[in-house]
Design a protein around this motif. Structure first.
Motif, PDB file in Angstrom:
ATOM      1  N   GLU A 100      -0.332   5.005   0.012  1.00  0.00           N
ATOM      2  CA  GLU A 100      -0.670   5.161   1.396  1.00  0.00           C
ATOM      3  C   GLU A 100       0.569   5.891   2.123  1.00  0.00           C
ATOM      4  O   GLU A 100       1.898   6.010   1.504  1.00  0.00           O
ATOM      5  CB  GLU A 100      -0.824   3.586   1.702  1.00  0.00           C
ATOM      6  CG  GLU A 100      -2.107   3.314   0.659  1.00  0.00           C
ATOM      7  CD  GLU A 100      -2.963   2.161   1.509  1.00  0.00           C
ATOM      8  OE1 GLU A 100      -2.242   1.123   2.254  1.00  0.00           O
ATOM      9  OE2 GLU A 100      -3.679   1.532   0.893  1.00  0.00           O
ATOM     10  N   GLY A 146       0.374  -1.369   0.060  1.00  0.00           N
ATOM     11  CA  GLY A 146      -0.300  -0.037  -0.083  1.00  0.00           C
ATOM     12  C   GLY A 146       0.695   1.056  -0.067  1.00  0.00           C
ATOM     13  O   GLY A 146       0.665   2.647  -0.499  1.00  0.00           O
ATOM     14  N   ILE A 147       1.956   1.114   0.641  1.00  0.00           N
ATOM     15  CA  ILE A 147       2.621   2.232   1.016  1.00  0.00           C
ATOM     16  C   ILE A 147       3.453   2.368  -0.641  1.00  0.00           C
ATOM     17  O   ILE A 147       3.672   3.931  -1.171  1.00  0.00           O
ATOM     18  CB  ILE A 147       4.217   2.359   2.371  1.00  0.00           C
ATOM     19  CG1 ILE A 147       2.932   2.444   3.451  1.00  0.00           C
ATOM     20  CG2 ILE A 147       4.780   3.676   1.661  1.00  0.00           C
ATOM     21  CD1 ILE A 147       3.641   1.834   4.524  1.00  0.00           C
ATOM     22  N   ARG A 188       3.059   4.728  11.505  1.00  0.00           N
ATOM     23  CA  ARG A 188       3.135   3.305  10.713  1.00  0.00           C
ATOM     24  C   ARG A 188       4.141   2.620  10.606  1.00  0.00           C
ATOM     25  O   ARG A 188       4.118   1.411  10.821  1.00  0.00           O
ATOM     26  CB  ARG A 188       2.306   4.247   9.922  1.00  0.00           C
ATOM     27  CG  ARG A 188       1.500   2.646   8.974  1.00  0.00           C
ATOM     28  CD  ARG A 188       0.908   3.389   7.756  1.00  0.00           C
ATOM     29  NE  ARG A 188      -0.752   3.224   7.462  1.00  0.00           N
ATOM     30  CZ  ARG A 188      -0.716   2.478   5.770  1.00  0.00           C
ATOM     31  NH1 ARG A 188      -0.213   3.333   5.360  1.00  0.00           N
ATOM     32  NH2 ARG A 188      -1.196   1.845   5.847  1.00  0.00           N
TER      33      ARG A 188
END
Length: 105
Positions: free
Chosen positions: A80, A74-75, A86
């Motif tokens: 994201e 996702g990153i 996180r």
């Protein structure tokens, strides 16, 4: 060999979790087939690993690999957020995975 099977099962979990994003609610044929195949492979390999590994250890590592891999995807691919908090949480999950492996070698 059991640990290799468990790692592959975790990587397949990453694959199917990511695949869900692209199935459009299971309306796109190829992403759906890929996702379902990865699901079956992941759970099947987890089942094989459970022949010799403790349930709690195997399941926690399987889900941990899936969680970390999915968040990293996702990153990297979906832009994201990669906040310090996180990333610290991801590091704690990785630490837990390593700790469980070391205590069940």
């Amino acid at each position: 060999m059991t640990w290799i099977i468990l790692i592959i099962a975790g990587l397949l979990e990453v694959t199917w979790a990511i695949g869900l994003k692209y199935t459009a609610g299971f309306t796109k044929l190829m992403p759906t087939l890929w996702t379902l195949t990865a699901m079956l492979g992941s759970i099947g390999m987890l089942g094989l690993a459970l022949r010799t590994l403790p349930l709690g250890t195997a399941y926690a590592i399987w889900t941990g690999i899936g969680t970390v891999g999915t968040v990293i995807y996702g990153i990297v691919a979906l832009d994201e957020p990669a906040s310090a908090m996180r990333l610290a949480c991801i590091a704690m999950i990785i630490g837990g995975i390593i700790g469980l492996k070391l205590t069940n070698a």
